[in-house]
Design a protein around this motif. Sequence first.
Motif, PDB file in Angstrom:
ATOM      1  N   TYR A  73      46.736  20.720  47.277  1.00  0.00           N
ATOM      2  CA  TYR A  73      48.109  20.073  47.055  1.00  0.00           C
ATOM      3  C   TYR A  73      48.937  21.291  46.527  1.00  0.00           C
ATOM      4  O   TYR A  73      48.554  22.212  45.559  1.00  0.00           O
ATOM      5  N   LEU A  74      50.171  21.293  47.035  1.00  0.00           N
ATOM      6  CA  LEU A  74      51.232  22.422  46.501  1.00  0.00           C
ATOM      7  C   LEU A  74      52.677  21.668  46.614  1.00  0.00           C
ATOM      8  O   LEU A  74      52.990  21.193  47.635  1.00  0.00           O
ATOM      9  N   LEU A  79      61.997  21.036  47.680  1.00  0.00           N
ATOM     10  CA  LEU A  79      61.703  21.900  48.890  1.00  0.00           C
ATOM     11  C   LEU A  79      60.537  21.313  49.812  1.00  0.00           C
ATOM     12  O   LEU A  79      60.928  20.901  50.890  1.00  0.00           O
ATOM     13  N   PHE A  80      59.518  21.255  49.381  1.00  0.00           N
ATOM     14  CA  PHE A  80      58.563  20.944  50.197  1.00  0.00           C
ATOM     15  C   PHE A  80      57.403  20.503  49.631  1.00  0.00           C
ATOM     16  O   PHE A  80      56.964  20.811  48.177  1.00  0.00           O
ATOM     17  N   ALA A  81      56.239  19.505  50.073  1.00  0.00           N
ATOM     18  CA  ALA A  81      54.953  19.336  49.323  1.00  0.00           C
ATOM     19  C   ALA A  81      53.828  19.321  50.547  1.00  0.00           C
ATOM     20  O   ALA A  81      54.132  18.779  51.732  1.00  0.00           O
ATOM     21  N   ILE A  82      52.818  20.061  50.417  1.00  0.00           N
ATOM     22  CA  ILE A  82      51.788  20.305  51.181  1.00  0.00           C
ATOM     23  C   ILE A  82      50.409  19.667  50.577  1.00  0.00           C
ATOM     24  O   ILE A  82      50.094  19.649  49.410  1.00  0.00           O
ATOM     25  N   GLY A  83      49.669  18.747  51.451  1.00  0.00           N
ATOM     26  CA  GLY A  83      48.397  18.088  50.920  1.00  0.00           C
ATOM     27  C   GLY A  83      49.019  16.889  50.057  1.00  0.00           C
ATOM     28  O   GLY A  83      50.105  16.338  50.012  1.00  0.00           O
ATOM     29  N   SER A  84      48.108  16.550  49.206  1.00  0.00           N
ATOM     30  CA  SER A  84      48.106  15.309  48.459  1.00  0.00           C
ATOM     31  C   SER A  84      47.472  15.331  47.126  1.00  0.00           C
ATOM     32  O   SER A  84      46.327  16.213  47.056  1.00  0.00           O
ATOM     33  N   PRO A  85      48.046  15.067  46.128  1.00  0.00           N
ATOM     34  CA  PRO A  85      47.339  15.007  44.719  1.00  0.00           C
ATOM     35  C   PRO A  85      46.250  14.053  44.595  1.00  0.00           C
ATOM     36  O   PRO A  85      45.284  14.574  43.712  1.00  0.00           O
ATOM     37  N   GLU A  86      45.842  13.327  45.469  1.00  0.00           N
ATOM     38  CA  GLU A  86      44.665  12.652  45.476  1.00  0.00           C
ATOM     39  C   GLU A  86      43.860  13.201  46.593  1.00  0.00           C
ATOM     40  O   GLU A  86      44.190  13.453  47.630  1.00  0.00           O
ATOM     41  N   GLU A  87      42.601  13.329  46.201  1.00  0.00           N
ATOM     42  CA  GLU A  87      41.552  13.789  47.185  1.00  0.00           C
ATOM     43  C   GLU A  87      41.316  12.917  48.202  1.00  0.00           C
ATOM     44  O   GLU A  87      40.140  12.109  48.249  1.00  0.00           O
ATOM     45  N   LYS A  88      42.242  12.803  49.259  1.00  0.00           N
ATOM     46  CA  LYS A  88      41.942  11.743  50.328  1.00  0.00           C
ATOM     47  C   LYS A  88      40.897  12.320  51.278  1.00  0.00           C
ATOM     48  O   LYS A  88      40.760  13.354  51.427  1.00  0.00           O
ATOM     49  N   GLN A  89      40.210  11.384  51.587  1.00  0.00           N
ATOM     50  CA  GLN A  89      39.049  11.581  52.924  1.00  0.00           C
ATOM     51  C   GLN A  89      39.978  11.313  54.233  1.00  0.00           C
ATOM     52  O   GLN A  89      39.260  10.474  54.826  1.00  0.00           O
TER      53      GLN A  89
END
Length: 276
Positions: A73-74, A79-89
């Motif tokens: 997650y970033l 501006l933007f967000a990549i991924g997720s703070p939750e560890e999604k499967q």
Amino acid sequence: MTHRLLAGLLATTVLAAAPALAADYETVDTSEVAIVNNADLIIELGAGISTQPAYEGADDYDISGYPIVSLQYLNIPGLFAIGSPEEKQGGLRIGPSFRFIDKRNANDYPELNGTLALDRSYQLGLRAGYEFPVYDTLNIELYGEARYAFNEGEGFVGGAGIDFISRPTEQWEFKLGPRTTFADSNYNSTYFSVRPLESIASGGRLAAYDAGGGFKSVGAAASARYEFRPDWFLNANAAYERMVGDAADSPIVKVGSEDQFFAGFGISKRFSIDLF
């Protein structure tokens, strides 16, 4: 063969160590911790050892260290967000992709006598994958990666594949699936072409050859991952690749091997960081 024996020992080590560590494991929801701490960056860092062909198409194998870097997650506010703070499967994942190719010198490999020395090559790029569920404990991920190689062997390289993913418990993750790699003509020419002067210097043992771009290998890869402490992971992987196309037809590969094996074992830790 030595490389196959080493690959088996590496896989046996991680599988044997895991049950002993499991007894002390305490379950922690790391995604909730990340959210509470307002993490803007969740990244996994680590290191390991691996065995791989000494050069592209080699029949000899080297052992070396390798880094483990995985971006979960970033978030850059506004501006933007990549991924997720939750560890999604599941879902879309984007992260870095890199590879290091060591130098090649005919003084170290008699079968390459007459060829020019090659310096180290570094490859940097991105990997993107999309994971979706199939059954309760089985997911499928489709992924692709593209990198640019520089210093030696400049050009574009990459790969694509399918992973069948099983997570029988919260701590264990297994992956297995086919994959393929490819490279452009600039890269393949560096590692698989034989210049006329090199052919002459080899005494004619290596025929002059001009390698073009395209698919470079097909094969399969497997990995096992175990969270033995919250945010701490043991990682083991193995892969087999069969050289194809212009790479397989190269005199460099003919005096080496079309069959390429890889294996690695490492340890990593996940970090949650509040950047802003």
